[in-house]
Scaffold this active site. Structure first.
Site, PDB file in Angstrom:
ATOM      1  CB  SER A  61      -0.914   0.012   1.225  1.00 50.81           C
ATOM      2  OG  SER A  61      -1.836  -1.042   1.124  1.00 50.81           O
ATOM      3  CD  GLU A  63       5.755   0.165  -1.998  1.00 49.69           C
ATOM      4  OE1 GLU A  63       4.942  -0.718  -1.700  1.00 49.69           O
ATOM      5  OE2 GLU A  63       6.633   0.581  -1.207  1.00 49.69           O
ATOM      6  CG  LEU A 120      -2.297  -0.383   5.052  1.00 56.01           C
ATOM      7  CD1 LEU A 120      -2.328   1.115   5.355  1.00 56.01           C
ATOM      8  CD2 LEU A 120      -0.872  -0.912   5.098  1.00 56.01           C
ATOM      9  CG  HIS A 127       4.690  -1.168   9.341  1.00 55.41           C
ATOM     10  ND1 HIS A 127       3.813  -1.581   8.373  1.00 55.41           N
ATOM     11  CD2 HIS A 127       5.889  -1.000   8.731  1.00 55.41           C
ATOM     12  CE1 HIS A 127       4.459  -1.675   7.225  1.00 55.41           C
ATOM     13  NE2 HIS A 127       5.713  -1.332   7.411  1.00 55.41           N
ATOM     14  NE  ARG A 166     -14.810  -2.653   7.604  1.00 55.82           N
ATOM     15  CZ  ARG A 166     -15.226  -3.386   8.655  1.00 55.82           C
ATOM     16  NH1 ARG A 166     -15.010  -4.709   8.689  1.00 55.82           N
ATOM     17  NH2 ARG A 166     -15.865  -2.822   9.655  1.00 55.82           N
TER      18      ARG A 166
END
Ligand code: DLZ
Length: 196
Positions: A61, A63, A120, A127, A166
């Protein structure tokens, strides 16, 4: 009564002339694949043609903002090198030698919207917080700087189960959020043209 959550009553937009990119991270592939499929399904349902949908990937993610920025810039270069954007007047007034230099490939216009998809999942360290914050700000920045709508398809979930839910893969019956992102891309792609 309308539901409290969600984007409200569905709007219909004709996406048949739109060119849309989906760029997704490869981390958490099971969830990602489903979200990408949902986004693509909505784009097709909104009239975007298969050949006008480009799918690209980045490792993670983090990037995504860079990927969106370069993908859009490349599509602009591609459009100018294939003659997209040359007006009929320019073409009529061009000399024969100008026209002989004109590209012969079919014109590809710049993307009308880009959907950035990543998942994520919070771990034991900070992080997650750093990446979520950087990516959210990066995607907002690239859309405002470039003027192309960037649809925020970043799930920031606390557990893998929340991600599966989700993506429509859980047991609660929650829908695939990728479908919402596809519809948002069609709507914003159409509205961006109206607002130009
Ligand atoms: C390193 C990392 C970690 C721990 N977790 C995720 C994640 O849950 N989802 C995701 O999309 N990417 C993750 N990454 C990778 C980073 O986004 C990035 O690709 C690397 O730090 C390299 O820049």
């Amino acid at each position: 009564m309308s539901p409290i959550k969600g984007p409200g009553e569905a709007q219909t937009h004709d996406g048949s002339g739109l060119r849309v990119a989906i760029i997704h991270a490869r981390w958490n592939a099971t969830i990602i694949d489903q979200l990408v499929a949902g986004a693509k399904k909505s784009l097709l349902a909104g009239g975007v043609t298969e050949e006008n949908i480009t799918v690209e990937t980045v490792p993670g993610s983090y990037e995504l903002p860079f990927g969106v920025q370069r993908l859009y810039a490349a599509s602009q270069v591609q459009a100018s090198s294939t003659g997209e954007g040359i007006s009929a007047t320019d073409l009529l007034s061009a000399s024969t030698s100008d026209l002989s230099k004109a590209p012969t490939s079919s014109p590809k216009k710049p993307f009308d919207a880009i959907i950035a998809i990543g998942v994520l999942i919070k771990g034991a360290t900070m992080h997650f917080e750093y990446i979520a914050d950087a990516v959210s700000h990066g995607l907002m920045r690239v859309q405002l700087d470039s003027g192309v709508p960037v649809i925020f398809g970043l799930l920031t979930v606390l557990t893998e189960e929340q991600g599966l839910e989700r993506a429509g893969l859980g047991s609660s019956g929650m829908h695939n959020h990728g479908e919402d992102w596809g519809s948002a891309a069609v709507e914003l792609g159409v509205k961006r043209r109206e607002w130009s």
